[in-house]
Design a protein around this motif. Structure first.
Motif, PDB file in Angstrom:
ATOM      1  N   THR A 215       0.809  -1.221   0.000  1.00  0.00           N
ATOM      2  CA  THR A 215       0.000   0.000   0.000  1.00  0.00           C
ATOM      3  C   THR A 215       0.841   1.269   0.000  1.00  0.00           C
ATOM      4  N   SER A 216       2.115   1.149   0.367  1.00  0.00           N
ATOM      5  CA  SER A 216       3.008   2.315   0.287  1.00  0.00           C
ATOM      6  C   SER A 216       3.819   2.294  -1.010  1.00  0.00           C
ATOM      7  N   GLN A 217       3.428   1.357  -1.919  1.00  0.00           N
ATOM      8  CA  GLN A 217       4.061   1.210  -3.237  1.00  0.00           C
ATOM      9  C   GLN A 217       5.552   0.862  -3.142  1.00  0.00           C
ATOM     10  N   ASN A 218       5.910   0.182  -2.053  1.00  0.00           N
ATOM     11  CA  ASN A 218       7.273  -0.336  -1.903  1.00  0.00           C
ATOM     12  C   ASN A 218       7.302  -1.746  -2.495  1.00  0.00           C
ATOM     13  N   PHE A 247      -6.929  -7.663   4.455  1.00  0.00           N
ATOM     14  CA  PHE A 247      -7.654  -6.521   3.900  1.00  0.00           C
ATOM     15  C   PHE A 247      -9.101  -6.501   4.392  1.00  0.00           C
ATOM     16  N   ASN A 248      -9.697  -7.697   4.530  1.00  0.00           N
ATOM     17  CA  ASN A 248     -11.053  -7.768   5.088  1.00  0.00           C
ATOM     18  C   ASN A 248     -11.074  -7.285   6.538  1.00  0.00           C
ATOM     19  N   GLN A 249     -10.049  -7.652   7.310  1.00  0.00           N
ATOM     20  CA  GLN A 249      -9.971  -7.193   8.702  1.00  0.00           C
ATOM     21  C   GLN A 249      -9.783  -5.678   8.762  1.00  0.00           C
ATOM     22  N   ILE A 250      -8.950  -5.152   7.879  1.00  0.00           N
ATOM     23  CA  ILE A 250      -8.746  -3.692   7.832  1.00  0.00           C
ATOM     24  C   ILE A 250     -10.073  -3.002   7.542  1.00  0.00           C
ATOM     25  N   LEU A 251     -10.847  -3.583   6.608  1.00  0.00           N
ATOM     26  CA  LEU A 251     -12.152  -3.002   6.268  1.00  0.00           C
ATOM     27  C   LEU A 251     -13.097  -3.028   7.470  1.00  0.00           C
ATOM     28  N   GLN A 252     -13.143  -4.168   8.177  1.00  0.00           N
ATOM     29  CA  GLN A 252     -13.999  -4.268   9.367  1.00  0.00           C
ATOM     30  C   GLN A 252     -13.592  -3.249  10.424  1.00  0.00           C
ATOM     31  N   VAL A 253     -12.269  -3.142  10.647  1.00  0.00           N
ATOM     32  CA  VAL A 253     -11.767  -2.188  11.638  1.00  0.00           C
ATOM     33  C   VAL A 253     -12.111  -0.754  11.227  1.00  0.00           C
ATOM     34  N   LYS A 254     -11.955  -0.455   9.942  1.00  0.00           N
ATOM     35  CA  LYS A 254     -12.266   0.884   9.418  1.00  0.00           C
ATOM     36  C   LYS A 254     -13.716   1.244   9.704  1.00  0.00           C
ATOM     37  N   LEU A 282      -3.932   1.309  12.570  1.00  0.00           N
ATOM     38  CA  LEU A 282      -2.963   2.179  11.888  1.00  0.00           C
ATOM     39  C   LEU A 282      -3.096   2.044  10.380  1.00  0.00           C
ATOM     40  N   GLN A 283      -3.248   0.801   9.895  1.00  0.00           N
ATOM     41  CA  GLN A 283      -3.407   0.592   8.460  1.00  0.00           C
ATOM     42  C   GLN A 283      -4.749   1.135   7.966  1.00  0.00           C
ATOM     43  N   ALA A 284      -5.791   0.989   8.778  1.00  0.00           N
ATOM     44  CA  ALA A 284      -7.119   1.456   8.370  1.00  0.00           C
ATOM     45  C   ALA A 284      -7.162   2.975   8.207  1.00  0.00           C
ATOM     46  N   ARG A 285      -6.355   3.686   9.003  1.00  0.00           N
ATOM     47  CA  ARG A 285      -6.351   5.155   8.927  1.00  0.00           C
ATOM     48  C   ARG A 285      -5.715   5.673   7.633  1.00  0.00           C
ATOM     49  N   ILE A 286      -4.880   4.839   7.019  1.00  0.00           N
ATOM     50  CA  ILE A 286      -4.152   5.283   5.828  1.00  0.00           C
ATOM     51  C   ILE A 286      -5.064   5.366   4.605  1.00  0.00           C
ATOM     52  N   GLN A 291     -10.660   2.508  -1.208  1.00  0.00           N
ATOM     53  CA  GLN A 291      -9.356   1.926  -1.512  1.00  0.00           C
ATOM     54  C   GLN A 291      -9.231   0.511  -0.957  1.00  0.00           C
ATOM     55  N   ILE A 292      -9.698   0.342   0.278  1.00  0.00           N
ATOM     56  CA  ILE A 292      -9.639  -0.990   0.887  1.00  0.00           C
ATOM     57  C   ILE A 292     -10.495  -1.976   0.095  1.00  0.00           C
ATOM     58  N   LEU A 293     -11.706  -1.534  -0.289  1.00  0.00           N
ATOM     59  CA  LEU A 293     -12.597  -2.393  -1.069  1.00  0.00           C
ATOM     60  C   LEU A 293     -11.971  -2.785  -2.402  1.00  0.00           C
TER      61      LEU A 293
END
Length: 325
Positions: A215-218, A247-254, A282-286, A291-293
């Protein structure tokens, strides 16, 4: 599990048990405890079958045979496939209501169809125990108890960090705790530095780092982590599954953060370690929800392309990492 513990403690056994679920440590633990409690170490009245192809007629014949100079006969069957349907499972289901009091049958299975006749029969005449991954709080208390038996102490925060590093598999946790106990010989308090020194990070930790890199394009960093996982013999499709799950967990947290929910409440609702929840927050805030979807959809598309033969599994993950599909 309370029923199992009570039956073992009181030595009052049901005619049939089924042990199944994701947590291999608990299945092995209860299998051993039931065997010891029912037979008291007697091998003469103990019969074991493993794998598919077990002879149902032979099993029923043994079950109907009185134990030799003992109160109980134990028949232990492991990974038979009987709970996935079929004539053998149906025959055992019909037999379940007439298992003699002198026999206890224990099934230990990896795959179970709860719609099968045999599962329903075990539920009616015995006890099916689903031994799933344990909740964070239960794991913390269990792990702290193991450390205490070995004269070690650990703070709540260090325990959170330890579990976030080693994962929720109880067999692995037990192994890592043994390493910590040996490493801290002569001391009674385990620190974060001790965990870093001897505990091997699980795959999920590398997935956290990989998603941060993606997600940081690294791209180079993400590909290096991917190569590390392949070197550790992790199948590409499992890596894809773990990326999609995160990614699903990040979406739920978001979404829960959007309702004003705090870390502790989110961790409790999603049954995650607070330390892990903090990293997900922290990832959800970015990212925006959109974007997550888009990443979730990307993962679904890659999985579909592999299953339909449009892409090799390794290339699918590489395309996801480089975001070039």
């Amino acid at each position: 599990m309370q029923t199992l513990n009570q039956d073992i403690k009181n030595r009052t056994f049901k005619p049939v048990y089924l042990l199944y679920g994701e947590e291999a440590y608990l299945k092995h633990n209860y299998k051993s405890r039931l065997r010891e409690a029912v037979t008291s170490g007697d091998t003469m009245n103990y019969n074991y079958y493993e794998g598919k192809g077990a002879d149902v007629n032979k099993i029923i014949g043994l079950s109907d045979t009185m134990p030799f100079f003992a109160d109980k006969r134990l028949i232990l069957l492991e990974d038979t496939g009987f709970f996935k349907g079929g004539a053998a499972g149906e025959e055992l289901a019909a037999y379940a209501e007439r298992i003699p009091e002198s026999t206890c049958i224990v099934f230990v299975e990896s795959e179970v169809d709860k719609r099968s006749k045999l599962y329903k029969a075990v539920k009616k005449y015995g006890y099916p125990a689903e031994l799933s991954r344990q909740a964070p709080g239960q794991l913390s208390r269990w792990a702290a108890g193991l450390l205490s038996k070995n004269g070690r102490k650990i703070t709540g925060r260090t325990m959170e960090y330890f579990l976030s590093r080693v994962g929720d598999d109880m067999e692995n946790i037990s192994s890592e705790l043994e390493k910590l106990t040996c490493y801290t010989l002569g001391r009674d308090v385990i620190t974060k530095e001790d965990v870093d020194a001897v505990c091997v990070p699980q795959v999920t930790n590398k997935i956290f780092d990989m998603i941060t890199a993606i997600t940081s394009q690294n791209t180079r960093g993400a590909m290096d982590l991917y190569e590390d996982l392949l070197t550790l013999k992790e199948p590409p499709m499992r890596i894809l599954f773990l990326i999609a799950r995160q990614f699903n967990q990040i979406l739920q947290v978001k979404e829960l953060m959007g309702t004003g929910m705090e870390k502790g409440a989110i961790a409790s609702k999603l049954k995650l370690q607070p330390f892990v929840t903090g990293k997900l927050m922290l990832q959800a805030r970015i990212f925006s929800r959109e974007q997550i979807l888009s990443y979730v959809k990307f993962c679904v598309d890659m999985e579909e392309h592999v299953k339909t033969g449009r892409l090799p599994d390794r290339m699918a993950v590489e395309l996801l990492i480089t975001n070039q599909y």
